[in-house]
Design an enzyme around this catalytic site. Structure first.
Site, PDB file in Angstrom:
ATOM      1  N   GLU A   1     -18.610  16.877  54.947  1.00 15.58           N
ATOM      2  CA  GLU A   1     -17.216  17.287  55.052  1.00 15.58           C
ATOM      3  C   GLU A   1     -16.968  17.829  56.453  1.00 15.58           C
ATOM      4  OE1 GLU A   1     -13.833  17.599  52.184  1.00 15.58           O
ATOM      5  OE2 GLU A   1     -15.793  16.608  52.243  1.00 15.58           O
TER       6      GLU A   1
ATOM      7  N   LYS B   1     -11.878  23.717  39.836  1.00  8.40           N
ATOM      8  CA  LYS B   1     -10.934  24.321  40.781  1.00  8.40           C
ATOM      9  C   LYS B   1     -10.730  25.807  40.511  1.00  8.40           C
ATOM     10  CE  LYS B   1      -8.555  21.799  43.107  1.00  8.40           C
ATOM     11  NZ  LYS B   1      -8.682  21.295  44.490  1.00  8.40           N
TER      12      LYS B   1
ATOM     13  N   GLU C   1       0.484  19.647  40.746  1.00 10.83           N
ATOM     14  CA  GLU C   1       1.570  18.717  40.447  1.00 10.83           C
ATOM     15  C   GLU C   1       1.075  17.272  40.495  1.00 10.83           C
ATOM     16  OE1 GLU C   1       5.600  20.800  42.090  1.00 10.83           O
ATOM     17  OE2 GLU C   1       3.983  20.533  43.535  1.00 10.83           O
ATOM     18  N   PHE C   2       0.208  16.980  41.469  1.00 10.02           N
ATOM     19  CA  PHE C   2      -0.353  15.624  41.550  1.00 10.02           C
ATOM     20  C   PHE C   2      -1.193  15.325  40.310  1.00 10.02           C
ATOM     21  CE2 PHE C   2      -3.648  12.573  42.587  1.00 10.02           C
ATOM     22  CZ  PHE C   2      -2.903  11.536  43.119  1.00 10.02           C
TER      23      PHE C   2
ATOM     24  N   GLN D   1     -13.015  12.858  42.789  1.00 10.37           N
ATOM     25  CA  GLN D   1     -13.607  13.606  41.685  1.00 10.37           C
ATOM     26  C   GLN D   1     -12.586  13.920  40.609  1.00 10.37           C
ATOM     27  OE1 GLN D   1     -15.090  16.833  44.090  1.00 10.37           O
ATOM     28  NE2 GLN D   1     -17.211  16.196  43.773  1.00 10.37           N
TER      29      GLN D   1
ATOM     30  N   LYS E   1     -16.891  23.757  46.931  1.00  9.19           N
ATOM     31  CA  LYS E   1     -16.046  22.602  47.236  1.00  9.19           C
ATOM     32  C   LYS E   1     -15.300  22.897  48.535  1.00  9.19           C
ATOM     33  CE  LYS E   1     -12.520  19.505  45.372  1.00  9.19           C
ATOM     34  NZ  LYS E   1     -11.650  19.565  46.558  1.00  9.19           N
TER      35      LYS E   1
END
Length: 365
Positions: free
Chosen positions: A160, A300, A38-39, A79, A105
């Site tokens: 990370e 993704k 949605e973003f 990214q 990721k």
């Protein structure tokens, strides 16, 4: 179909900018209200309507009250994303790389470790991509953060902060997922729990590599081993850091096939991942300084879905913007118990013909 007036377009641009700023803040501070998909939809729409909007050049900012601030040595932009194979192939056609370096990721929080003469001096959160929060005392308690290096090297290492699934199951089942638990612990004032976190690293640069040269027309090329993604990982491993595994592929379809294999096996991994990072092998300093570097992309995984029941609708207010939020029967999705879901806007609400009691599909990336 009626054409949108200039006034209507400007109104929509302003609405999108407010929504993006708001949801960036919620995401980077561990309180997301909408999915990544949605973003990305909001971002893409603004990119079409106002490609020069300053919001598109802004990096989402994490915040932790009470910590001192520090500037980054490494650029810490965000990214670009490829949601599916078609988008990834389109990105490959645009950048035309001779070789694709592929890494998992990690679903964690970015941290920069700064060293001077081989000694850890600062650990800085992502912040706004230029300045972040100095959480050095907490970072010293995390696994994978060497207090000293084998050589008197000065520069920065990016990694990370993650929590393993085993740690989450044993100690933090009250937290929705590993990422939320790690985000909270890394910024605790007393440092409690930071010893249960790990830092997995994937980037490094010596001091000065990304500094502007006054009066310079060109940026100098990085020197080995910091000019090559695989060489950087080898350097990090020798220096005592925990590093990501990286693979090299020549053809885009090989990356697509590898992604499918990782998707089948990711539940057996010790850490949460939400896709792959695909990048050029050779480092481009100018590109890395962009808010969203063009020579790397987050490839993704497909959306995850769950079916539940709509119980109620509330309205989220942000200035003059009101967004409908569905209150749903709690359902487990991607390691999180979901009770609320964005309904995007009133047009979506009407178009779907939703009623209280409707069965709905919740999507989360």
């Amino acid at each position: 179909m009626a054409m949108e007036t200039p006034e209507g377009a400007q109104s929509r641009i302003a609405e999108l900018e407010k929504s993006i700023i708001r949801h960036q803040d919620l995401y980077y501070n561990g309180k997301p209200e909408i999915s990544d998909a949605e973003f990305d939809s909001l971002w893409d729409e603004l990119s079409v309507l106002a490609p020069s909007s300053p919001v598109l050049a802004k990096v989402g900012e994490d915040a932790a009250d009470g910590f001192p601030k520090a500037r980054h040595v490494l650029p810490m932009g965000s990214q670009a994303k490829a949601a599916d194979s078609d988008e990834f192939i389109a990105w490959c056609a645009k950048v035309r790389l001779a070789e694709y370096i592929v890494e998992h990721k990690l679903d964690g929080a970015s941290l920069e470790l700064q060293y001077e003469a081989g000694l850890l001096c600062r650990a800085v959160t992502r912040g706004d991509g230029i300045v972040g929060d100095d959480i050095t005392q907490n970072a010293r308690r995390m696994s994978g953060v060497p207090a000293s290096l084998p050589e008197a090297w000065s520069g920065a290492v990016r990694g990370e902060v993650v929590m393993s699934r085993a740690t989450h199951r044993q100690w933090f089942q009250d937290k929705a997922n590993c990422r939320n638990a790690a985000n909270g612990l890394m910024k605790r004032k007393d440092g409690s729990g930071a010893e249960r976190l790990e830092v997995i690293c994937y980037d490094v640069a010596p001091s000065g590599m990304y500094d502007e040269v006054p009066g310079g027309l060109f940026v100098s090329s990085p020197e080995p081993p910091f000019d090559d993604e695989l060489s950087k990982l080898a350097w990090l491993r020798r220096a005592g850091f925990i590093v990501l595994e990286a693979l090299s592929f020549v053809e885009p379809f090989e990356v697509v096939d590898y992604r499918a294999r990782v998707m089948d096996s990711r539940e057996s991994l010790p850490y949460d991942i939400d896709g792959l990072v695909v990048k050029a092998r050779m480092v481009d300093i100018d590109d890395m300084k962009r808010a969203r570097p063009e020579r790397q992309v987050a490839f993704k995984f497909p959306l995850e879905e769950a079916t539940t029941t709509l119980l109620d609708v509330e309205w989220s207010e942000s200035g003059a913007t009101y967004t409908p939020v569905g209150i749903v029967e709690p359902v487990r999705l991607a390691g999180t118990t979901v009770r609320r879901a964005s309904l995007a806007n009133t047009n979506t609400l009407r178009g779907m013909g939703l009623r209280i009691g409707s069965r709905v599909v919740i999507v989360k990336r």
